[in-house]
Design an enzyme around this catalytic site. Structure first.
Site, PDB file in Angstrom:
ATOM      1  N   PRO A 199       0.834  -1.204   0.000  1.00 38.23           N
ATOM      2  CA  PRO A 199       0.000   0.000   0.000  1.00 38.23           C
ATOM      3  C   PRO A 199       0.867   1.252   0.000  1.00 38.23           C
ATOM      4  O   PRO A 199       1.799   1.379   0.795  1.00 38.23           O
ATOM      5  CB  PRO A 199      -0.798  -0.135   1.304  1.00 38.23           C
ATOM      6  CG  PRO A 199      -0.816  -1.599   1.586  1.00 38.23           C
ATOM      7  CD  PRO A 199       0.516  -2.098   1.115  1.00 38.23           C
ATOM      8  N   GLU A 200       0.572   2.165  -0.908  1.00 39.50           N
ATOM      9  CA  GLU A 200       1.301   3.413  -0.998  1.00 39.50           C
ATOM     10  C   GLU A 200       0.437   4.527  -0.406  1.00 39.50           C
ATOM     11  O   GLU A 200      -0.610   4.262   0.177  1.00 39.50           O
ATOM     12  CB  GLU A 200       1.705   3.670  -2.449  1.00 39.50           C
ATOM     13  CG  GLU A 200       2.540   2.513  -3.027  1.00 39.50           C
ATOM     14  CD  GLU A 200       2.921   2.680  -4.489  1.00 39.50           C
ATOM     15  OE1 GLU A 200       3.107   3.825  -4.939  1.00 39.50           O
ATOM     16  OE2 GLU A 200       3.027   1.656  -5.196  1.00 39.50           O
TER      17      GLU A 200
END
Length: 276
Positions: free
Chosen positions: A2-3
Site C-alpha cells: 500500500p502506498e
C-alpha cells in the site's frame, strides 16, 4: 505494498468504524507485529479511547486518549477489518483490539511484515522511522526548489531515489513507474542529471497522480483492500504498471520491464529519456 493513496483510503474508512470506541482488551496472536514492548502494549491499551486517526506517508497514526499513539505500517499486505470478538479467526489475523461496545478490530497480514509501535503522541519523528522520511507529495515542503536541490545531491538512479522515501515520502513501485512515464524520464536516469524543467514536470505529475489515485480510493493490483473490504479504482487508469509487453499509449512502442534493485519496473524505451 500500500502506498500513500491506499493508506489514506484505509485511514478514511477506518475512522467511522472505530473513532470514539474504547479498547477493552488486546490480543496478540503474533506478537512480532508489535515492534515495541509487548507487555506494555497489552497492559497500556485497555481503557484507552480511539480519538482520531492521522497519517504520514505510508504510516497510520492511531491517536488514543492519554497522549498515546499506535504507529502502524501495513508493509506489503497488512489490512484492518471490523468484526466481533467471537467471529472465527482467520489464519492471517495477528492482532485484535476488542472494544467495549462488543465489536473488534483485527489486523490481518499474510506475510506478517507489518509493524505497530506504541509511542507517546508527538514523538513520531524521534521514536519511529518517520523522522527519516522526506516531505509528502502536495505538501508545502515538496516545492520545485526543494525537489531540484534534493535530486542534485543524488547520484543513484531516479527509480531508487523515489523509492527510498528520503526525498519524497509515500511513493512505491506503482506510482513511481506511472509518474516517470508521464514525465518522459527513464527509470535508470541518474537523479542528479535530470534537467530542472523535467524535475518540475515530475513533481507536478507526482502531486497530480497522488491526488487522483486518492480520489479513486487507491490501486488494487494484488490484495489491497480498504477497511470496508473494498478495492480501489485507480488500477483502471494505470498506463505502464502491469502493462509490460503492451503498446505505449503515447507512441505505440512496446512497453518493457526490467529489474531495478529487485523491483519490477515497466517503462517505454522510446518516450522515456535516459539522463546520464
Amino acid at each position: 505494498m500500500p502506498e500513500m493513496p491506499e493508506v489514506e483510503t484505509v485511514r478514511r474508512t477506518l475512522i467511522p468504524l472505530v473513532k470514539g470506541k474504547t479498547i477493552e482488551k488486546v490480543i496478540l496472536w503474533y506478537p512480532k507485529i508489535v515492534a515495541t514492548d509487548h507487555e506494555h502494549f497489552l497492559t497500556e491499551l485497555p481503557g484507552k479511547e480511539i480519538i482520531d486517526i492521522d497519517r504520514y506517508a505510508k504510516y497510520l497514526l492511531i491517536r488514543l486518549s492519554d497522549n498515546l499513539t499506535i504507529v502502524s505500517h501495513l508493509r506489503m499486505e497488512g489490512k484492518y477489518h471490523l468484526t466481533t470478538p467471537n467471529a472465527p479467526k482467520d489464519k492471517h489475523d495477528h492482532v485484535e483490539f476488542i472494544f467495549t461496545d462488543g465489536t473488534a478490530l483485527r489486523y490481518n497480514d499474510v506475510r506478517k511484515f507489518g509493524r505497530m509501535q506504541l509511542i507517546l503522541t508527538g514523538t513520531e519523528k524521534q521514536a519511529t522511522a518517520i523522522g527519516k522520511l522526506g516531505p509528502e507529495p502536495n505538501s508545502p515542503e515538496f516545492s520545485d526548489q526543494y525537489f531540484i536541490a534534493s535530486l542534485k545531491r543524488k547520484k543513484k538512479n531516479i527509480k531508487n531515489t523515489l523509492l527510498d522515501q528520503k526525498t519524497v515520502a509515500g511513493l512505491g513501485n506503482i506510482y513511481v513507474d506511472e509518474t516517470l512515464w508521464q514525465s518522459g524520464i527513464h527509470p535508470l536516469s541518474s537523479a542528479n542529471k535530470i534537467p530542472a524543467d523535467k524535475v518540475k514536470e515530475l513533481r507536478r505529475n507526482i502531486n497530480e497522480t497522488i491526488t487522483i489515485a486518492t480520489k479513486e480510493r487507491g490501486t488494487t493490483v494484488h490484495t489491497y483492500l480498504d477497511a470496508n473490504g473494498q478495492t480501489g479504482g485507480y488500477q483502471k487508469m494505470l498506463k505502464v504498471y502491469g502493462h509490460a509487453g503492451e503498446a505505449c499509449s503515447k507512441c505505440g512502442t512496446t512497453l518493457e520491464k526490467i529489474k531495478v534493485s529487485g523491483r519490477g519496473t515497466t517503462f517505454c524505451p522510446k518516450c522515456q529519456v535516459m539522463y546520464q
